[in-house]
Design an enzyme around this catalytic site. Sequence first.
Site, PDB file in Angstrom:
ATOM      1  N   ASP A 108      60.063  52.948  47.336  1.00 20.59           N
ATOM      2  CA  ASP A 108      60.435  52.269  48.272  1.00 20.59           C
ATOM      3  C   ASP A 108      62.196  51.393  48.160  1.00 20.59           C
ATOM      4  O   ASP A 108      62.451  50.811  49.304  1.00 20.59           O
ATOM      5  CB  ASP A 108      60.094  51.811  49.666  1.00 20.59           C
ATOM      6  CG  ASP A 108      59.417  50.643  48.522  1.00 20.59           C
ATOM      7  OD1 ASP A 108      59.276  49.713  47.962  1.00 20.59           O
ATOM      8  OD2 ASP A 108      58.840  49.931  49.238  1.00 20.59           O
ATOM      9  N   ASP A 181      52.091  30.586  44.321  1.00 22.62           N
ATOM     10  CA  ASP A 181      53.240  29.966  45.333  1.00 22.62           C
ATOM     11  C   ASP A 181      52.535  30.008  46.426  1.00 22.62           C
ATOM     12  O   ASP A 181      53.095  30.893  47.267  1.00 22.62           O
ATOM     13  CB  ASP A 181      54.262  30.873  45.088  1.00 22.62           C
ATOM     14  CG  ASP A 181      55.609  29.907  44.967  1.00 22.62           C
ATOM     15  OD1 ASP A 181      55.606  28.782  45.908  1.00 22.62           O
ATOM     16  OD2 ASP A 181      57.343  30.241  44.463  1.00 22.62           O
ATOM     17  N   ASP A 276      55.484  25.108  46.600  1.00 19.36           N
ATOM     18  CA  ASP A 276      56.881  24.882  47.064  1.00 19.36           C
ATOM     19  C   ASP A 276      57.380  23.373  47.934  1.00 19.36           C
ATOM     20  O   ASP A 276      56.289  22.564  48.383  1.00 19.36           O
ATOM     21  CB  ASP A 276      56.951  25.720  47.943  1.00 19.36           C
ATOM     22  CG  ASP A 276      58.402  26.354  48.657  1.00 19.36           C
ATOM     23  OD1 ASP A 276      59.538  26.687  47.712  1.00 19.36           O
ATOM     24  OD2 ASP A 276      58.652  26.155  49.781  1.00 19.36           O
ATOM     25  N   ASP A 406      66.287  30.335  42.354  1.00 20.12           N
ATOM     26  CA  ASP A 406      67.005  29.759  43.412  1.00 20.12           C
ATOM     27  C   ASP A 406      68.325  29.077  42.817  1.00 20.12           C
ATOM     28  O   ASP A 406      69.155  28.208  44.022  1.00 20.12           O
ATOM     29  CB  ASP A 406      66.118  27.882  44.023  1.00 20.12           C
ATOM     30  CG  ASP A 406      65.328  28.983  44.620  1.00 20.12           C
ATOM     31  OD1 ASP A 406      65.360  29.545  45.387  1.00 20.12           O
ATOM     32  OD2 ASP A 406      64.399  27.776  44.854  1.00 20.12           O
TER      33      ASP A 406
HETATM   34  O1  TEU Z   1      63.108  25.329  46.626  1.00 24.05           O
HETATM   35  C1  TEU Z   1      63.642  24.322  47.960  1.00 24.05           C
HETATM   36  C2  TEU Z   1      64.321  23.441  47.536  1.00 24.05           C
HETATM   37  O2  TEU Z   1      65.130  22.516  48.002  1.00 24.05           O
HETATM   38  C3  TEU Z   1      66.417  24.592  46.723  1.00 24.05           C
HETATM   39  O3  TEU Z   1      65.348  24.978  45.619  1.00 24.05           O
HETATM   40  C4  TEU Z   1      66.612  24.701  47.739  1.00 24.05           C
HETATM   41  O4  TEU Z   1      66.814  26.525  47.780  1.00 24.05           O
HETATM   42  C5  TEU Z   1      68.292  24.759  47.565  1.00 24.05           C
HETATM   43  O5  TEU Z   1      68.402  24.825  46.268  1.00 24.05           O
HETATM   44  C6  TEU Z   1      68.631  23.545  48.262  1.00 24.05           C
HETATM   45  O6  TEU Z   1      69.468  23.590  47.896  1.00 24.05           O
HETATM   46  C7  TEU Z   1      62.022  26.096  47.527  1.00 24.05           C
HETATM   47  C8  TEU Z   1      61.974  27.879  46.995  1.00 24.05           C
HETATM   48  O7  TEU Z   1      62.378  27.893  45.672  1.00 24.05           O
HETATM   49  C9  TEU Z   1      63.299  28.413  47.742  1.00 24.05           C
HETATM   50  O8  TEU Z   1      63.304  29.639  47.485  1.00 24.05           O
HETATM   51  C10 TEU Z   1      62.562  28.092  49.595  1.00 24.05           C
HETATM   52  O9  TEU Z   1      64.290  28.780  50.081  1.00 24.05           O
HETATM   53  C11 TEU Z   1      62.286  27.290  49.951  1.00 24.05           C
HETATM   54  O10 TEU Z   1      62.373  25.929  49.222  1.00 24.05           O
HETATM   55  C12 TEU Z   1      62.328  27.058  51.262  1.00 24.05           C
HETATM   56  O11 TEU Z   1      60.875  27.396  50.857  1.00 24.05           O
HETATM   57 CA    CA Z   2      57.799  49.154  46.358  1.00 22.65          CA
END
Ligand code: TEU
Ligand code: CA
Length: 621
Positions: A108, A181, A276, A406
């Site tokens: 998918d 996570d 997280d 990220d």
């Molecule tokens: O990330 C938190 C965070 O502060 C940073 O990595 C952010 O994504 C960015 O770099 C700010 O400059 C965590 C997770 O790893 C990310 O994927 C999520 O979007 C975020 O928390 C919210 O849950």
């Molecule tokens: Ca799939």
Amino acid sequence: MEITRNTRLKDVIRTASGHDTVARLLYSLGLDLDLITNTPIGLLKLGALEKLSFGKISSSFMDAFIRILNSLGESEFSNEPGQTGIAWWKEAVFYQVYPRSFKDSNGDGIGDIKGIIEKLDYIKYLGADAVWCSPFFDSPNADNGYDIRDYRSVMAEFGTLDDVKQLIKECHDRDIRLIIDLVMNHTSDEHEWFRKALCGDEKYRGYYMWSKKPNNWTSFFSGSAWKYFPQAGEYALHLFADKQIDLNWDNPDVRKEMYDIAGFWLDLGVDGFRLDVVSFISKTEGLPDGDPTVGSLMGFTGIEHYFHGPHLDEYLREFNREVLSPYGAYTVGECPGNGIMMSRMITGDDRGELSQLFSFDHIENPGKKRFDVYDFDLRKMVPELVRWQTEYSDHCWPTLFFENHDNPRICSKADHTGRYRVQISKLIAVLLFTLKGTPYVYQGGELGMTDYPFRDLSEYRDVESLNYFREKTSCGVAEDEAMKMLLYGSRDHARTPMQWSSGKNAGFSDSAPWIGVNPNYTEINAEAEAADPGSVLNCYRSLISLRKTHRTLIYGSFRKIRTSKNLLVYERSGDENFTVVINLTGRRRKNPFSSDSSPVFSNYPDPADALRPYEALIYRR
Ligand code: TEU
Ligand code: CA
């Protein structure tokens, strides 16, 4: 010690919060803490900075700054030289899987749990001992699963709870540990708790943070951190997307819910958690405005009120006592903005909080932010990297990482031309597997996967990128300029499908993937690299195996050897002695390390006298 305008800078940095806040501030100005420790500037009084700055440092900023400095009080962690204890997670190599982009098993176009199971033998073949799996819980996907709707069920696109049980079993059958996570700072606005809160249920209203008059905090994903909910007649706090609502950790019921959720997964057999943004869970009481100058330096207004909030250590200890310790669970907390001293408070072995954490300063050059258009200079990463090796104390154990879901790919970040992709990827592997700490490999890093050549806004998927573009262009930034910023900083670079083979869709899926496959998959893919002894993949495999056969590379001491700023040279010593010599630049340099022996590792196929661009050598004595 109460810090005032009369406190000398060298004394300010003796407290944990003083040390880390000053270091972070200098870093954001492109400066290093050495300025205070190694020069007469350390003798200056804090108040003198205000006068010397010719108006750049306002009196109100200084007030805010002093308040932050005093907010954490004295730090209580052991300064005694310790004895590093042995633990499985200090010896393990972790592999991070981003399920959406790893392997699609049912055609998918979306990666899934069964896909991960299919590829566990590959993870084993690489030599990894543990997997960190990004969130797979039920979610409306405003932020690819980091917005959880139900913590006890699995996102339909990814599979079922039975699939996850199978994943746990298949990992353990292969001696691979699995950490999941957990997003405890916020839930989806579609979570049952928030829906009940909106319907006026007082109990669940108390699970979140509300205000009739929002403060000036900004969201990590652009705009205000507050969203108005007409049903509630109030604004709710969301540090991330407006569908990720921050939980109120000061409410004991919220903490109890989270501990129960953690227990649920530990009962199913997971070995621990990546937590997280766990350092953001405690916010200053009353949610006061953030200081605008601090906000503009850090990029986010209000951050000083939650990056290591007033009850953080207390809540982490409670979590540990209630759930983690009884199960012997491992934890790695995501703690953006916590410097080395405050991190000691979270991860010291005498503190009873977390096992390890991720802090991110080394990932951007001093004075730079992720969306800035620049080439990452590896030389400028050294002071930060070395500090975590030498000053984090024997009571703490560093994490080693240069990529995650990220951040753009490190080989592209350091060289946008791609000319030295292979050398830089292997250089990074040398750092990962010969520095002290637990290495975290992000999927595809072991292949030297690169950034994606994004050309059109429609190719991006990430809420952060899309919001960022909208915010910048609405503030008058030209569209092509905003596109360039995305090209340098978007998180989507790390989220393109894993490149398994030169087959259709890089072997990721039988049908069109949810996000574009990098066109370079015909050359950069696991199948081709497995067959090529000189590949990045085989370099990762041999360095992981080197690290496993020589425990000095795990538990040995670290010492930096002074050379020029273009090189990083260090020694790991224990039963054996390893010397690592790295050319951090794209130019030839003299090799200052004379040795009778030839290196046990090089990231070039043939020997040479001088150090070639980005050459990395390991000598064993
Ligand atoms: O990330 C938190 C965070 O502060 C940073 O990595 C952010 O994504 C960015 O770099 C700010 O400059 C965590 C997770 O790893 C990310 O994927 C999520 O979007 C975020 O928390 C919210 O849950
Ligand atoms: Ca799939």
